[in-house]
Design a protein around this motif. Sequence first.
Motif, PDB file in Angstrom:
ATOM      1  N   LYS A   1       0.818  -1.211   0.000  1.00  0.00           N
ATOM      2  CA  LYS A   1       0.000   0.000   0.000  1.00  0.00           C
ATOM      3  C   LYS A   1       0.856   1.269   0.000  1.00  0.00           C
ATOM      4  O   LYS A   1       0.682   2.121  -0.890  1.00  0.00           O
ATOM      5  CB  LYS A   1      -0.961  -0.012   1.193  1.00  0.00           C
ATOM      6  N   PRO A   2       1.773   1.448   0.961  1.00  0.00           N
ATOM      7  CA  PRO A   2       2.608   2.662   0.899  1.00  0.00           C
ATOM      8  C   PRO A   2       3.476   2.688  -0.352  1.00  0.00           C
ATOM      9  O   PRO A   2       3.781   3.775  -0.872  1.00  0.00           O
ATOM     10  CB  PRO A   2       3.458   2.584   2.175  1.00  0.00           C
ATOM     11  N   LEU A   3       3.867   1.510  -0.848  1.00  0.00           N
ATOM     12  CA  LEU A   3       4.679   1.456  -2.062  1.00  0.00           C
ATOM     13  C   LEU A   3       3.875   1.962  -3.265  1.00  0.00           C
ATOM     14  O   LEU A   3       4.360   2.756  -4.084  1.00  0.00           O
ATOM     15  CB  LEU A   3       5.164   0.022  -2.296  1.00  0.00           C
ATOM     16  N   THR A   4       2.619   1.506  -3.372  1.00  0.00           N
ATOM     17  CA  THR A   4       1.757   1.947  -4.480  1.00  0.00           C
ATOM     18  C   THR A   4       1.484   3.444  -4.397  1.00  0.00           C
ATOM     19  O   THR A   4       1.473   4.155  -5.420  1.00  0.00           O
ATOM     20  CB  THR A   4       0.425   1.166  -4.453  1.00  0.00           C
ATOM     21  N   GLN A   5       1.256   3.934  -3.177  1.00  0.00           N
ATOM     22  CA  GLN A   5       1.012   5.366  -3.011  1.00  0.00           C
ATOM     23  C   GLN A   5       2.239   6.182  -3.441  1.00  0.00           C
ATOM     24  O   GLN A   5       2.099   7.231  -4.075  1.00  0.00           O
ATOM     25  CB  GLN A   5       0.660   5.663  -1.549  1.00  0.00           C
TER      26      GLN A   5
END
Length: 627
Positions: A431-435
């Motif tokens: 999730k933080p990577l995609t953001q």
Amino acid sequence: MPSSIKGIPLKRIFELIAIASVFMLTIGYIAYDATSTAFLAREISALDRHARIQVLDLAKQADPDLKRSLHRYESQNSFYYLQRNIDGVKQTLYSRSLPKPFLQKIQSLASSQQSADKKNGFLNINNQKYIWASASLPGDAYKLVLIERSTLELGTVFLVLGVLGLLMIIIIIGIVFSIIKRQYSIRDDELFARSLRDPLTGLANRTLLYDRLQQTIASAKRNKKSIALLLIDIDRFKEINNTLGHEYGDIILKQIEPRLRKVVRETDTIARFGGDEFAIVLSIAHTGSVARCLDNVMNSFHLPFYIDEIKLSMSIEASIGVALYPNHGDDPETLIMRAEMAMYKAKKQGSQISFYTPKDDPYSLRRLALISDLRQAIENNELSLHYQPKVDLENHRITSVEALLRWNHQKHNIIPPIEFIPLAEQSGVIKPLTQWVLKTAIRQYQKWHEQGIHLNIAVNLSARNLHDQHIVQDILNMLEESEMDPSRLELEITESAMMVEPDQAKAILQSLDHLGIKLSIDDFGTGYSSLAYLKDLPVDNLKIDKSFVMGMLYEKNNAIIVNSTIKLAHGLGYQVIAEGVEDKETLEKLTTLGCNAAQGYHICRPLSADELSAWFKTSSWNLARTS
């Protein structure tokens, strides 16, 4: 505590104990009474002899000093009573310590007619037992009564009887509780044995499997042998339960147990590992014996399974994972974990049998370390985006670029996405990577837009992103913050990712479509989606997987798949993008087949933002610009 022993209620047992105790006390008292009577008789007999001897001694003396002669009977426990009748003169002498009750009793005995016949006996005075004996000379010149306290105490008698009775009760209760304890022990042993067995099949359960595996490892270490752990999963067993019901599913599981027993030795362990999973622990001398056992196990599943109640015969397939000691681990936990990995791999690939290999291990030390490092990669500025352009084949124009994530690890240098993206999904970092990818790509779009370069920008979403209920709102917030036109953002989702949770994926794609975002199905042809599912998805593009495109000039089947996909997509109203275009001939063939767009190394390899900006200036492909 059990309510009965050997079928006899405990209440009845304790009643029997009470009756037995009373009975034993009664028997003891009777025995004591007989014994004490004999004892008293001996005491009285001895005293009787003393009395006769003493009276003879008194008669022999001339005017004897009677008190001096009888002084031995002047005590708390010995008394005398003497009547003398000499020449008509009666004289009575008795012990000064003789209690009045005794005196009255002795006078009565001495004077009564009955006493003339009865020369001895015992008296109970003040709960104390005394013996007496009398002797007299002819003519009653002398009549002597001797009294002594019996050495047989009544209190002592009852104390002894009480102790004996108590001991008897303790012994009986001890016997009863010994029986109860044995009953408990037997029941506990049975419960313990059942706790180590699967109640349905009678096979060892997980707990016993772990223990047997530990013992087998210890034996293998001593004897320098190897071990094979086989984990067997029944394919599509959930479908059997859902179709026939769990009752008939259990019948199938029961039939597996005798089949497995026939293909292994008695010394090998068979266990039910889970619902539809079984395990076999083999002691082996070489890997060839594992192969033979695997063949036998697979053949045992190929034989039909019968359910007589519904007259059904069916065949079942299984997936088997294998881990070896000491090659793949030297403790039960490691071997079980790695056999599970191999089993899941066999199930996923449809290969039926798979041996553990370190490269498939998501829990290797390198991977665990990378997961930890990946959490810090964003803050440490180790991530970057490269961009690969897509070109419109009809207009010979660059229409968009795909953002591709790169990780420049401080220790391992460049790590490919195929290695760290699965780690991100497994660890929750996705999730933080995609953001970060979305924010970075949108910022780059803004920079190009400010330079007058108008391109769509594409970002990949993973299967885990489609499980995130906040993904749509997060993307909307980024678009509003950057004031980016939603139609300029393209999101690519792989076919296999959509099929993990198809209904949820469809709902998220519809929400993204309502925002005006363009959607593409990535790696089309490698998943298992159905046309009925695809036709209802709000997607704009199908991207043909590069594995088909790269070999289409030389592989007839690949060419057929590419051509069919283009026609199918156009029939559904989708645009088609071909990935992996490596040469001019492939590009020309795609153009001929009516493919809408393409990307690949023949057009441009992935470049950093600055490098791609420079490429725009020298490329032969047109670029939409504003002055």
